[in-house]
Design a protein around this motif. Structure first.
Motif, mmCIF file in Angstrom:
data_model
loop_
_atom_site.group_PDB
_atom_site.id
_atom_site.type_symbol
_atom_site.label_atom_id
_atom_site.label_comp_id
_atom_site.label_asym_id
_atom_site.label_seq_id
_atom_site.Cartn_x
_atom_site.Cartn_y
_atom_site.Cartn_z
ATOM 1 N N VAL A 88 0.841 -1.188 0.000
ATOM 2 C CA VAL A 88 0.000 0.000 0.000
ATOM 3 C C VAL A 88 0.883 1.248 0.000
ATOM 4 N N LEU A 89 0.488 2.233 -0.778
ATOM 5 C CA LEU A 89 1.135 3.539 -0.820
ATOM 6 C C LEU A 89 0.215 4.537 -0.132
ATOM 7 N N LYS A 90 0.737 5.250 0.872
ATOM 8 C CA LYS A 90 -0.065 6.208 1.613
ATOM 9 C C LYS A 90 0.635 7.555 1.678
ATOM 10 N N ASN A 91 -0.124 8.599 1.967
ATOM 11 C CA ASN A 91 0.485 9.891 2.252
ATOM 12 C C ASN A 91 0.699 10.004 3.755
ATOM 13 N N ILE A 92 1.309 11.093 4.198
ATOM 14 C CA ILE A 92 1.712 11.188 5.600
ATOM 15 C C ILE A 92 0.522 11.304 6.550
ATOM 16 N N LYS A 93 -0.663 11.627 6.031
ATOM 17 C CA LYS A 93 -1.863 11.702 6.859
ATOM 18 C C LYS A 93 -2.525 10.336 7.024
ATOM 19 N N GLY A 94 -1.968 9.329 6.350
ATOM 20 C CA GLY A 94 -2.525 7.986 6.450
ATOM 21 C C GLY A 94 -3.535 7.661 5.375
ATOM 22 N N GLU A 95 -3.749 8.588 4.438
ATOM 23 C CA GLU A 95 -4.710 8.344 3.351
ATOM 24 C C GLU A 95 -4.080 7.457 2.276
ATOM 25 N N THR A 96 -4.861 6.513 1.786
ATOM 26 C CA THR A 96 -4.362 5.569 0.781
ATOM 27 C C THR A 96 -4.331 6.213 -0.597
ATOM 28 N N ILE A 97 -3.179 6.136 -1.232
ATOM 29 C CA ILE A 97 -3.030 6.625 -2.607
ATOM 30 C C ILE A 97 -3.326 5.493 -3.591
ATOM 31 N N ARG A 98 -2.734 4.336 -3.323
ATOM 32 C CA ARG A 98 -3.070 3.161 -4.139
ATOM 33 C C ARG A 98 -2.598 1.896 -3.421
ATOM 34 N N THR A 99 -3.245 0.803 -3.771
ATOM 35 C CA THR A 99 -2.838 -0.510 -3.277
ATOM 36 C C THR A 99 -2.420 -1.363 -4.472
ATOM 37 N N SER A 100 -1.558 -2.322 -4.200
ATOM 38 C CA SER A 100 -1.047 -3.153 -5.292
ATOM 39 C C SER A 100 -0.925 -4.595 -4.826
ATOM 40 N N GLN A 101 -1.009 -5.485 -5.797
ATOM 41 C CA GLN A 101 -0.733 -6.893 -5.550
ATOM 42 C C GLN A 101 0.477 -7.262 -6.395
ATOM 43 N N THR A 102 1.513 -7.796 -5.737
ATOM 44 C CA THR A 102 2.746 -8.089 -6.467
ATOM 45 C C THR A 102 2.542 -9.260 -7.413
ATOM 46 N N LYS A 103 3.308 -9.255 -8.497
ATOM 47 C CA LYS A 103 3.198 -10.300 -9.527
ATOM 48 C C LYS A 103 4.529 -11.011 -9.745
ATOM 49 N N TYR A 104 5.429 -10.882 -8.778
ATOM 50 C CA TYR A 104 6.770 -11.454 -8.958
ATOM 51 C C TYR A 104 6.719 -12.952 -9.229
ATOM 52 N N LEU A 105 5.962 -13.682 -8.412
ATOM 53 C CA LEU A 105 5.926 -15.138 -8.536
ATOM 54 C C LEU A 105 5.360 -15.550 -9.884
ATOM 55 N N GLU A 106 4.297 -14.885 -10.294
ATOM 56 C CA GLU A 106 3.674 -15.222 -11.579
ATOM 57 C C GLU A 106 4.587 -14.860 -12.751
ATOM 58 N N GLN A 107 5.266 -13.721 -12.659
ATOM 59 C CA GLN A 107 6.069 -13.246 -13.786
ATOM 60 C C GLN A 107 7.455 -13.861 -13.844
ATOM 61 N N TYR A 108 8.041 -14.131 -12.669
ATOM 62 C CA TYR A 108 9.457 -14.515 -12.655
ATOM 63 C C TYR A 108 9.746 -15.849 -11.961
ATOM 64 N N GLY A 109 8.714 -16.482 -11.421
ATOM 65 C CA GLY A 109 8.912 -17.795 -10.821
ATOM 66 C C GLY A 109 9.439 -17.776 -9.401
ATOM 67 N N GLN A 110 9.712 -16.597 -8.873
ATOM 68 C CA GLN A 110 10.140 -16.436 -7.479
ATOM 69 C C GLN A 110 9.377 -15.251 -6.888
ATOM 70 N N PRO A 111 9.103 -15.300 -5.590
ATOM 71 C CA PRO A 111 8.380 -14.196 -4.953
ATOM 72 C C PRO A 111 9.313 -13.034 -4.614
ATOM 73 N N LEU A 112 8.745 -12.002 -4.054
ATOM 74 C CA LEU A 112 9.515 -10.962 -3.365
ATOM 75 C C LEU A 112 9.460 -11.304 -1.886
ATOM 76 N N LEU A 113 10.623 -11.595 -1.301
ATOM 77 C CA LEU A 113 10.704 -11.904 0.126
ATOM 78 C C LEU A 113 11.305 -10.724 0.868
ATOM 79 N N THR A 114 10.747 -10.412 2.025
ATOM 80 C CA THR A 114 11.383 -9.437 2.907
ATOM 81 C C THR A 114 11.903 -10.198 4.119
ATOM 82 N N VAL A 115 13.143 -9.928 4.493
ATOM 83 C CA VAL A 115 13.800 -10.673 5.555
ATOM 84 C C VAL A 115 14.732 -9.739 6.309
ATOM 85 N N TRP A 116 14.898 -9.989 7.582
ATOM 86 C CA TRP A 116 15.843 -9.225 8.388
ATOM 87 C C TRP A 116 17.257 -9.641 7.998
ATOM 88 N N TRP A 117 18.125 -8.661 7.773
ATOM 89 C CA TRP A 117 19.528 -8.919 7.416
ATOM 90 C C TRP A 117 20.152 -9.931 8.370
#
Length: 396
Positions: A88-117
């Motif tokens: 989700v993309l928001k402005n500083i007041k907390g209002e939503t600008i847009r939401t998105s669903q990632t397509k990494y897995l469908e397009q590239y065969g691997q997801p986008l993972l977020t992990v602690w270093w």
């Protein structure tokens, strides 16, 4: 990606390799080279492995490289981190600008993972014998000749190796010894970040929250295991560092004074001593990374702004390609030459786009895709496809 000869050599072209730096790049390279029967020793200046670092985005190109080096490790990382599907993309007041669903897995065969270093470091280190990782070894330089490299450490004995790999980051001692460039280049973006046990209310609907303000932005990212990574950056042509931890926290809260409380809350919940403050820096691309029996890898070779989250991902590409070049070259000189040919042009482009992307965050048109010419959007799509579609060619 340059093709590497497919005839595999039965005997390694080097017997003993020293790696300076036990971050993800150094550890991954050690895993790749050990699988070839090479004696690898890692030297790390930290006195212990402890919770550190920020949240990382592991993209398909990086995950493909990791999977080729250590099959099964991506599945382990999926359980350690978080698979990003909704953002989700928001402005500083907390209002939503847009939401998105990632397509990494469908397009590239691997997801986008977020992990602690830190969790990534732990997973990688678990793939190696603990006795090859030498902590409390601060490299202060090296000497080399035709027969080998002698690496020097502050307060420790020097060690000998056939090859030295500098995987010691943007302030690489190995790179500085080779090229004497001095300090890295501050690109005008100041950063505050931390990872804490925290569940943001928006994580019920999104795994990644991006908040854009006036010349300032913030990521709040689920990195798995109940941990949240928050990262705030601000456009500051000149930067100064705070005097102490309490001043760091006070400063970032002041920077977020006008922001919605839900964004400030994660910073307020962070102990002062856990907040990292520092400038975003890169370095000019090099025409070569190697001299004699010494080469560079990852941020030591191509430090880049984090806008595209490609620092770690291109480092994993480096590790794979370097190991392939070792496995399919007749001499060390040939291997290092092939390594540079396969990597420098690609990383140079990604470095440049990452620096551009960092400044793009501060552009007032960033939140309005309708203002972006269609051709530019197509170029971005083509570029992302080129980056994420990288797949190692496992030679037999």
């Amino acid at each position: 990606m340059n093709k590497i000869p497919t005839q595999k050599l039965s005997k390694p072209i080097v017997e003993k390799v020293a790696i300076v730096g036990a971050g993800p790049g150094g550890l991954t390279t050690a895993i790749a080279l050990q699988s070839q029967g090479i004696d690898v020793q890692i030297y790390e200046k930290a006195q212990e492995f402890r919770p550190a670092g920020t949240g990382l985005g592991l993209a398909p190109n990086g995950l493909n490289s990791l999977d080729a080096i250590a099959p099964g490790i991506v599945e382990t990382l999926k359980s350690s981190g978080c698979q990003v599907i909704h953002t989700v993309l928001k402005n500083i007041k907390g209002e939503t600008i847009r939401t998105s669903q990632t397509k990494y897995l469908e397009q590239y065969g691997q997801p986008l993972l977020t992990v602690w270093w830190y969790h990534l470091q732990q997973v990688l280190a678990s793939k190696l014998p603990s006795d090859i990782i030498h902590l409390n070894h601060h490299c202060i330089g090296f000497d080399q000749d035709d027969n080998g490299v002698k690496i020097h450490f502050d307060g420790q004995k020097s060690v000998d190796a056939d090859l030295l790999i500098g995987a010691d980051g943007v302030n690489s001692v190995v790179r500085e010894t080779l090229f004497a460039e001095g300090k890295p280049n501050y690109i005008g973006s100041m950063c505050w970040r931390a990872v804490i046990k925290y569940h943001h209310e928006l994580f019920n609907d999104y795994e990644l929250i991006f908040v854009i303000g006036n010349k300032q932005f913030m990521y709040i990212v689920n990195v798995g295991g109940g941990y949240t990574s928050w990262i705030s950056r601000k456009f500051l042509p000149d930067y100064s560092l705070s005097q102490n931890a309490d001043e760091v926290k006070s400063r970032i809260l002041q920077e977020l004074a006008d922001w919605d409380e839900s964004f400030r809350a994660v910073v307020e919940a962070t102990p002062s001593e856990q907040i990292l403050e520092g400038p975003i820096c890169d370095r000019p691309p090099l025409t070569h990374w190697s001299q004699g029996r010494v080469t560079l890898l990852g941020d030591a070779a191509h430090p880049m702004a984090p806008a595209m989250s490609q620092g770690a991902n291109t480092t994993f590409e480096d590790a794979y390609e370097l190991a392939q070049c070792f496995s399919h070259s007749a001499t060390l000189e040939e291997a290092l030459s092939n390594y540079e040919q396969s990597r420098i042009d690609r990383t140079k482009i990604i470095q440049a786009r990452s620096a551009w992307g960092e400044m793009r965050y501060y552009d007032h048109t960033f939140t309005s895709p309708s203002q972006t010419p269609q051709r530019q959007m197509t170029l971005n799509d083509d570029f992302h496809k080129w980056v994420y579609s990288y797949k190692p060619t496992v030679a037999s």
